[in-house]
Design an enzyme around this catalytic site. Structure first.
Site, mmCIF file in Angstrom:
data_model
loop_
_atom_site.group_PDB
_atom_site.id
_atom_site.type_symbol
_atom_site.label_atom_id
_atom_site.label_comp_id
_atom_site.label_asym_id
_atom_site.label_seq_id
_atom_site.Cartn_x
_atom_site.Cartn_y
_atom_site.Cartn_z
ATOM 1 N N THR A 123 33.332 47.563 3.011
ATOM 2 C CA THR A 123 34.284 47.096 2.076
ATOM 3 C C THR A 123 32.734 46.169 1.726
ATOM 4 O O THR A 123 32.221 45.918 1.886
ATOM 5 C CB THR A 123 35.546 46.101 3.079
ATOM 6 N N ASP A 129 42.066 49.588 3.281
ATOM 7 C CA ASP A 129 42.819 49.481 1.763
ATOM 8 C C ASP A 129 44.270 48.895 1.338
ATOM 9 O O ASP A 129 45.088 49.170 2.301
ATOM 10 C CB ASP A 129 43.360 51.182 1.235
ATOM 11 N N GLY A 163 40.893 37.540 -4.918
ATOM 12 C CA GLY A 163 41.979 38.269 -5.234
ATOM 13 C C GLY A 163 43.433 37.229 -6.119
ATOM 14 O O GLY A 163 43.228 37.033 -6.503
ATOM 15 N N TYR A 164 44.740 38.358 -5.534
ATOM 16 C CA TYR A 164 45.701 38.129 -6.045
ATOM 17 C C TYR A 164 46.133 36.414 -4.984
ATOM 18 O O TYR A 164 47.620 36.370 -5.388
ATOM 19 C CB TYR A 164 46.438 39.238 -5.836
ATOM 20 N N ARG A 198 47.125 41.671 6.627
ATOM 21 C CA ARG A 198 46.068 41.884 7.135
ATOM 22 C C ARG A 198 45.980 42.334 8.508
ATOM 23 O O ARG A 198 45.869 42.349 9.286
ATOM 24 C CB ARG A 198 44.980 41.839 6.352
HETATM 25 P P1 ITT Z 1 36.712 47.636 -0.505
HETATM 26 O O1 ITT Z 1 35.159 47.256 -0.810
HETATM 27 O O2 ITT Z 1 37.096 47.590 0.682
HETATM 28 O O3 ITT Z 1 37.689 48.953 -0.970
HETATM 29 P P2 ITT Z 1 38.400 46.430 -2.710
HETATM 30 O O4 ITT Z 1 38.730 44.827 -3.162
HETATM 31 O O5 ITT Z 1 37.999 47.323 -3.953
HETATM 32 O O6 ITT Z 1 37.730 46.369 -1.665
HETATM 33 P P3 ITT Z 1 41.044 47.102 -2.379
HETATM 34 O O7 ITT Z 1 40.477 48.749 -3.121
HETATM 35 O O8 ITT Z 1 42.180 47.937 -0.869
HETATM 36 O O9 ITT Z 1 39.706 46.539 -2.041
HETATM 37 O O10 ITT Z 1 41.802 46.813 -3.338
HETATM 38 C C1 ITT Z 1 42.598 45.457 -3.099
HETATM 39 C C2 ITT Z 1 42.722 44.431 -4.320
HETATM 40 O O11 ITT Z 1 43.798 43.545 -3.883
HETATM 41 C C3 ITT Z 1 41.272 44.183 -4.632
HETATM 42 O O12 ITT Z 1 41.067 43.722 -5.832
HETATM 43 C C4 ITT Z 1 41.347 42.788 -3.811
HETATM 44 O O13 ITT Z 1 40.766 41.906 -3.732
HETATM 45 C C5 ITT Z 1 43.533 42.402 -3.028
HETATM 46 N N1 ITT Z 1 43.692 41.941 -2.605
HETATM 47 C C6 ITT Z 1 43.648 42.718 -1.009
HETATM 48 N N2 ITT Z 1 43.992 41.656 -0.002
HETATM 49 C C7 ITT Z 1 43.751 40.692 -1.117
HETATM 50 C C8 ITT Z 1 44.400 39.597 -0.392
HETATM 51 O O14 ITT Z 1 44.709 39.265 0.997
HETATM 52 N N3 ITT Z 1 44.861 38.867 -1.044
HETATM 53 C C9 ITT Z 1 44.458 38.225 -2.303
HETATM 54 N N4 ITT Z 1 44.338 39.873 -2.756
HETATM 55 C C10 ITT Z 1 43.963 40.754 -2.335
HETATM 56 NA NA NA Z 2 37.598 50.064 -2.978
#
Ligand code: ITT
Ligand code: NA
Length: 180
Positions: free
Chosen positions: A7, A65, A142-143, A168
């Site tokens: 990740t 994901d 993130g969110y 998670r």
């Molecule tokens: P990877 O390298 O693991 O793919 P990513 O950030 O691109 O990392 P994803 O493709 O799974 O991850 O996209 C998920 C989105 O949702 C990403 O913008 C995350 O920051 C957000 N997200 C996932 N889990 C979250 C959480 O627990 N709280 C807030 N935002 C979350």
């Molecule tokens: Na990603």
């Protein structure tokens, strides 16, 4: 036991590391990435990514994901959550939600796990909440500042509290149950 977590997301890695440490599993971050399929569902993206990375690295690998599914927006951003977060951000998501009374949303995490030469497995965790009317809290990532869980956003909960109830956490619990 050691697992490589592929990740680029520091927040995801930190949470998984804390949750799995309690279960006696060491996780090592790998930032090399994996091909992300364009799919409506998170499961095939996680399965394909875990398989691909396990074969490439020759080690047991997990990926996560995840996405935010907002009911009033028909599940958007869902599988596009990373793109939307990066290009638009929480403010624009709140703008889209301005006139919506139904604030219901689901956070979903799909852990993909694969050992070289084996088929990938997926483990899902979800948590229900509401999209807040403004960003609150500086914790998490993130969110988190716009996801309201029982009156507090994930951004307002400490890491420890979020890790007790998060999507998670629930996905990792399912994963661990199977590993055991
Ligand atoms: P990877 O390298 O693991 O793919 P990513 O950030 O691109 O990392 P994803 O493709 O799974 O991850 O996209 C998920 C989105 O949702 C990403 O913008 C995350 O920051 C957000 N997200 C996932 N889990 C979250 C959480 O627990 N709280 C807030 N935002 C979350
Ligand atoms: Na990603």
């Amino acid at each position: 036991r050691k697992i490589v977590f592929v990740t680029g997301n520091k927040g995801k890695f930190g949470e998984a590391k804390e949750i799995l440490a309690v279960k006696g599993i060491e996780v090592i971050q790998n930032r090399d990435g994996y091909p992300e399929l364009q799919e409506d569902e998170l499961e095939p993206i996680a399965a394909y990514g875990a398989k691909w990375a396990a074969e490439k690295l020759g080690m047991p690998v997990m990926v996560d994901d995840s996405g935010l599914f907002i009911k009033a927006l028909k599940g958007f951003p869902g599988p596009y959550s990373a793109f939307v977060e990066e290009k638009l951000g929480n403010g624009r998501v709140l703008k889209l939600m301005e006139d919506e009374k139904d604030r219901t949303a689901t956070f979903k995490s799909v852990i993909g796990y694969c050992e070289p030469g084996s088929e990938p497995k997926v483990f899902t965790g979800t948590v229900e909440g509401k999209i807040s009317y403004e960003e609150r809290g500086t914790g998490g990532f993130g969110y988190d500042p716009i996801f309201d869980y029982n009156g507090k956003t994930f951004g307002e909960l400490g890491n420890e509290e979020k890790n007790k109830v998060s999507h998670r956490r629930r996905a990792i619990d399912n994963f661990f149950e199977w590993l055991d």
